[in-house]
Design a protein around this motif. Structure first.
Motif, PDB file in Angstrom:
ATOM      1  N   LEU A 271       0.820  -1.210   0.000  1.00 27.14           N
ATOM      2  CA  LEU A 271       0.000   0.000   0.000  1.00 27.14           C
ATOM      3  C   LEU A 271       0.859   1.266   0.000  1.00 27.14           C
TER       4      LEU A 271
ATOM      5  N   HIS B 272       1.680   1.913  -3.499  1.00 26.60           N
ATOM      6  CA  HIS B 272       0.501   1.634  -4.319  1.00 26.60           C
ATOM      7  C   HIS B 272       0.723   2.096  -5.763  1.00 26.60           C
ATOM      8  N   ASN B 273       0.097   1.340  -6.634  1.00 28.97           N
ATOM      9  CA  ASN B 273       0.141   1.596  -8.089  1.00 28.97           C
ATOM     10  C   ASN B 273       1.506   1.326  -8.710  1.00 28.97           C
TER      11      ASN B 273
ATOM     12  N   ARG C 136       1.409  -5.885  -6.851  1.00 28.88           N
ATOM     13  CA  ARG C 136       0.927  -4.516  -6.869  1.00 28.88           C
ATOM     14  C   ARG C 136      -0.509  -4.451  -6.371  1.00 28.88           C
ATOM     15  N   ILE C 137      -0.820  -3.332  -5.674  1.00 28.85           N
ATOM     16  CA  ILE C 137      -2.205  -2.990  -5.339  1.00 28.85           C
ATOM     17  C   ILE C 137      -2.503  -1.671  -6.013  1.00 28.85           C
ATOM     18  N   GLU C 138      -3.527  -1.673  -6.811  1.00 26.70           N
ATOM     19  CA  GLU C 138      -3.928  -0.437  -7.484  1.00 26.70           C
ATOM     20  C   GLU C 138      -4.941   0.274  -6.602  1.00 26.70           C
ATOM     21  N   ALA C 139      -4.670   1.553  -6.311  1.00 28.41           N
ATOM     22  CA  ALA C 139      -5.572   2.296  -5.418  1.00 28.41           C
ATOM     23  C   ALA C 139      -5.521   3.773  -5.765  1.00 28.41           C
TER      24      ALA C 139
ATOM     25  N   ASP D 193      -9.874   4.865  -2.617  1.00 34.13           N
ATOM     26  CA  ASP D 193      -9.616   3.523  -2.100  1.00 34.13           C
ATOM     27  C   ASP D 193      -8.601   3.505  -0.951  1.00 34.13           C
ATOM     28  N   LEU D 194      -7.707   4.485  -0.938  1.00 38.77           N
ATOM     29  CA  LEU D 194      -6.576   4.461   0.006  1.00 38.77           C
ATOM     30  C   LEU D 194      -6.441   5.848   0.646  1.00 38.77           C
TER      31      LEU D 194
END
Length: 992
Positions: free
Chosen positions: A39, A42-43, A94-97, A101-102
């Motif tokens: 996180l 992120h991205n 990866r976490i896309e946010a 979302d974040l």
């Protein structure tokens, strides 16, 4: 992504994950670390290698990449498959946010919007966006994610960014005039980030704009202490400029935004109003138990402000007795009588830091009441004069809280009798003219129950009155201790008062019970102590040998047995087991253990090997003796004729020679700085059978400390030395101590008591035999008999003293004996012979280079010349004596010379000058505790009044002086006072 499947991630606080509004628990620490790392990046893809460090903090397993994959797999199962928030590619995970979302992404998005608003000058819009951004922070970043490297490498920068945003937000809200709304927030921010100067500046400005100037100035003093204690730095230009502006009372005060150049003040408005009427008083305590007698005394004195002299009311008493709270309440009650302002200064006399400098406080008073900084003079005397001129013609109440001593406040006292000064001090300050002293004592039983009732409810106290009284007794009836007990009971409504009373009966644990959350208790002390390395732990325990007094770093090194005490001090400061208390008069930094810590250190020391503890105590005594011996030799010319040669002592090299020379560079200042430790060492030596060391130390410090420390304290110490010497069978040292003790008794004006004691000393020294001490005792007894009006006996004893001194071949002793013989000869009418003896004595003293002795003998010559009607000789002798004494530091001798100057003025038919000098001499004698000198000066004052034709004023003074002198055994001077009084005409002066 459908709304019901939406993911929400939160990292600005504890790590939280929500899916469709429902919290998903992630119990495994490694999964939380992995998710937090993704996180924070992120991205973007994070490789397995980059995940290794935060997961294992440098202790990764051999197959780290496989272990990373395993933990990510488990994390996916914990989160569930829906939405597939974790993406996997060859390059990593990866976490896309986005901002929805974040919380971290939303934080930076809001900062971007705020930056756009700033570029257009939309201050309110920018402030609102920054407030939204800051509201996203819920606590310590990722507080439930246990990864040292993650916190170190990624989160430290984020935390710093938040503080920057916080400061910008406060800047904007100040620009918008929202100072009242943010005062509490700024107070919390400065507590959380005490070294951020910008936050302190904002806090000061907000307080000032709310009309809380005194609190704004107190905030500045707080940050100055923090910066100096923690970083060794002074505040920056911004804080200093703001401090000056607050002192000046500038209206519409602004703080430039970060990076802006501060505007120059408009010279046309620089001076401000002619006078600022201020009420700087702190608020009264809501649960204060009012003491009617104290309030009545203060109100009565305030009602007499039109009388001659400045009204001063001093509240003094022990710590915790409630002096400050009651003084503030009294000031509020009297405020309406002083329409030109109610000013408040805290002097930090008993605080851990150095008491405040009078020059600094004068500048604060001048600026706060409207004087421009450029108009304030530099010197202390000049500032004091400017302050008195500023106060002239005005009715002002000045509250001086926590006074250290008289010199600290003398420059602050207004010259306007219509003002009122309230002051508080832990000590009874001697020497303030016209002061009404209110000695505050602990509470009565009724007052104690009243305070407990206000804290825990009167019904609860009424149910258990006996237990309430037992608690008050265990607290020593002190308001502070009672507040702590009340606070404990308040948070435990299910406790009976009898339960706490029973716990307080055990004295060994009483200090554990009388603490609140903000004071350390024994378990927490043990944790801190056990974390210390062994040399530092030893130093902490042995600091218990320093008896709770403040000390220098070298002292701690000596008792700990190491060459340099500074590293030990630094360790203990960092561990919060020691506190800095400023610097002493010699410029040496001082430290002390808090009272509870001192008790704890002594408890630990009791468990050490007694032989090691005795060795440490002896080493410290040897060091003090070595340093005192060096000071004694440096100050040899300041030693009076009547002092014995010190007991022989061979210095012990416990400190390097260079350090000894440095510490004793200003010998009198070192003795003054260490006087408490020196006296404590004498007591310890007496208690442990080391009477020779105790006597040697007293011989070296008494000639310089008796006036400063108080003669009764010196008498008490010599009594301890005498008892210890007698217990060891050492009669010679016992009678030396008794000789010195009687010298202090004589200096207090108790002539009859001193005469009886010195007779015993003469008999003892003759019996032992001890010819050197015998000659000294003869001379001292001769002086007493001369003062008592027995010149024949005085001459006989002084003649024997001269013979003994000549036989001993001691020039200093011979000069003293010649001086005393001259006094006796003068009383028998042999003026020429007396002068010849004194001139011979002066010649000896000049050859020895003993300035104190020169002044002493010349003073005796002046007195004899006056008795025989020779004012020119008296004037010459007094002037020469004052010149010689100026080379020493002898306030006692200076008082006697001032009295002689008064008598000389009378003999020269200048009674106006005589009154002035006599009044000054009487005040100094009173301050020094010399009753005989005080009443001799009173006689001289009476004689001057008679010479001016004001006999009706002189009569009661002369009668009082005659009675006091007779009671002290000074019959000759008592008869003189009666003779002067008897010559006053009975009829009062005619009316004009």
């Amino acid at each position: 992504m459908e709304r019901e499947a939406r993911w929400e991630f939160r990292v600005l606080g504890p790590l939280e994950v929500l899916r469709a509004g429902e919290v998903i628990e992630i119990p495994a620490a490694k999964q939380r670390i992995a998710l937090a790392t993704l996180l924070l990046h992120h991205n973007e893809y994070v490789s397995a290698d980059r995940l290794t460090e935060p997961l294992w903090d440098g202790s990764a397993p051999d197959n780290a990449r496989g272990a990373v994959h395993t933990h990510i797999g488990r994390l996916r199962r914990t989160l569930g498959d829906a939405g597939k928030p974790i993406q996997t590619r060859e390059q990593g995970y990866r976490i896309e946010a986005g901002p929805d979302d974040l919380d971290l992404a939303r934080f930076f998005h809001l900062l971007d919007l705020a930056a756009r608003a700033a570029r257009t000058g939309a201050v309110a819009e920018e402030a609102g966006l920054l407030e939204q951004a800051l509201a996203l922070w819920r606590g310590p970043l990722l507080g439930n994610v246990p990864s040292e490297s993650l916190h170190r490498d990624r989160l430290a920068g984020l935390a710093e960014r938040r503080i920057d945003v916080l400061e910008r937000s406060f800047d904007l809200r100040l620009q918008l005039g929202l100072h009242a709304e943010i005062v509490a927030d700024l107070a919390a921010a400065t507590t959380a980030h005490p070294l951020r100067e910008r936050l302190w500046a904002q806090f000061m400005l907000a307080l000032y704009r709310c009309g809380r100037q005194a609190e704004s100035l107190e905030a500045y003093r707080t940050v100055v202490r923090l910066l100096r204690d923690e970083l060794g730095l002074d505040p920056g230009d911004e804080l200093r400029r703001l401090h000056e502006a607050v002192l000046s009372g500038i209206s519409d005060l602004q703080l430039p935004l970060q990076g802006e150049r501060p505007a120059e003040p408009d010279a046309r408005n620089a001076l401000g109003p002619e006078w600022h009427v201020l009420n700087q008083l702190p608020p009264s305590s809501a649960d204060l138990v009012v003491r009617a007698d104290v309030i009545a005394a203060g109100q009565a004195r305030a009602g007499s402000q039109d009388a001659d002299g400045l009204p001063i009311v001093m509240l003094c008493g022990p710590p915790g007795v409630g002096k400050s709270a009651l003084a503030v309440d009294l000031a509020h009650r009297l405020a309406d009588r002083f329409p030109d302002g109610q000013l408040y200064l805290r002097l930090d006399g008993s605080s851990p830091g150095r008491p405040r400098d009078p020059a600094e406080m004068l500048a604060e008073l001048l600026q706060s009441t409207g004087t421009h900084p450029a108009s304030i003079p530099d010197g202390l005397e000049q500032r004091s004069a400017a302050m008195r001129a500023r106060f002239a013609g005005r009715r002002i109440l000045l509250l001086l809280d926590d006074v250290a001593d008289v010199p600290q406040i003398e420059p602050l006292l207004p010259g306007e009798a219509r003002c009122l000064v309230l002051l508080t001090s832990r000590r009874h300050l001697v020497g303030l003219p016209g002061v009404d002293v209110v000695k505050m004592t602990p509470f009565s039983g009724e007052e104690s129950r009243e305070l407990l009732g206000r804290l825990i409810g009167h019904e609860r106290v009424a149910r258990e009155p006996a237990a309430a009284d037992a608690i008050a007794a265990a607290c020593g009836w002190l308001p502070l201790a009672l507040r702590i007990a009340g606070a404990r009971l308040a948070v435990r409504p299910n406790w009976s008062l009898a339960r706490l009373a029973a716990r307080l009966q055990d004295e060994s644990r009483r200090l554990d019970e009388l603490v609140t959350d903000d004071l350390a208790v024994r378990p927490s002390l043990e944790l801190s102590y056990e974390a210390l390395p062994e040399p530092v732990a030893t130093a902490f325990r042995r600091a218990g040998l320093l008896n709770g007094s403040d000390f220098a770093a070298w002292s701690l090194g000596v008792v700990a047995g190491v060459a340099d005490g500074e590293p030990l001090v630094e360790h203990l400061l960092r561990a919060n087991l020691l506190e800095a208390v400023g610097t002493d008069v010699s410029g040496e930094p001082r430290y002390r253990l808090h009272d509870l810590l001192s008790i704890y250190a002594r408890e630990l020391l009791a468990g050490d090997d007694p032989a090691d503890t005795r060795t440490a105590a002896r080493r410290y005594m040897d060091t003090l003796l070595t340093l005192a011996d060096r000071c004694h030799r440096e100050l040899d010319g300041h030693i009076a004729l009547d002092d014995l040669r010190p007991v022989p002592y061979e210095p012990v090299a416990t400190l390097p020679e260079g350090q000894v020379a440095e510490l004793t560079d200003a010998p009198l200042r070192w003795l003054l700085a260490e006087h408490r430790q020196l006296f404590d060492a004498v007591e310890r030596a007496c208690d442990h059978g080391r009477h020779v060391q105790a006597a040697a130390l007293m011989d070296r410090v008494t000639p310089f400390l008796d006036v400063y420390a108080g003669r009764q304290e010196i008498e008490r110490l010599f009594t301890s030395v005498r008892k210890a010497a007698l217990a060891a069978g050492d009669e010679r040292l016992a009678w030396r101590a008794e000789y010195y003790r009687n010298g202090q008794t004589l200096a207090r004006g108790l002539l009859a008591e001193a005469t009886a004691g010195l007779r015993r000393c003469v008999d003892a020294f003759e019996r032992l035999p001890s010819p050197y001490e015998y000659a000294h005792a003869l001379g001292a007894l001769s002086f007493c008999l001369h003062e008592a009006g027995e010149p024949g006996k005085a001459v006989e004893l002084a003649g024997r003293a001269v013979e003994a001194a000549q036989a001993a071949g001691d020039d200093s002793l011979l000069a003293a004996a010649l001086r005393d013989l001259a006094s006796g000869m003068s009383a028998l009418g042999e003026y020429d012979e007396a002068r010849e003896l004194l001139e011979r004595a002066v010649s000896i003293a000049r050859r020895l280079g003993a300035n104190a002795s020169i002044a002493n003998i010349l003073g005796r010559l002046a007195g004899i010349a006056l008795q025989h009607g020779d004012p020119p000789t008296a004037r010459s002798a007094v002037d020469q004596a004052i010149e010689a004494l100026a080379q020493t530091d002898d306030p006692y001798g200076a008082a006697w010379l001032l009295w002689l100057k008064a008598r000389t003025s009378l003999a020269e038919d200048r009674p106006d000058d005589g009154i002035g000098h006599a009044v000054q001499a009487r005040a100094r004698f009173r301050q020094l505790g010399d009753q005989r000198g005080e009443h001799l000066a009173l006689v001289t004052e009476g004689e001057a009044l008679v010479a001016l034709g004001r006999g009706h004023e002189a009569a009661p003074l002369l009668d009082a002086a005659a009675s006091a002198l007779a009671e002290l055994g000074a019959d000759r001077m008592a008869d003189h006072a009666r003779a002067v009084a008897s010559g006053i005409p009975d009829s009062p002066p005619s009316s004009p």
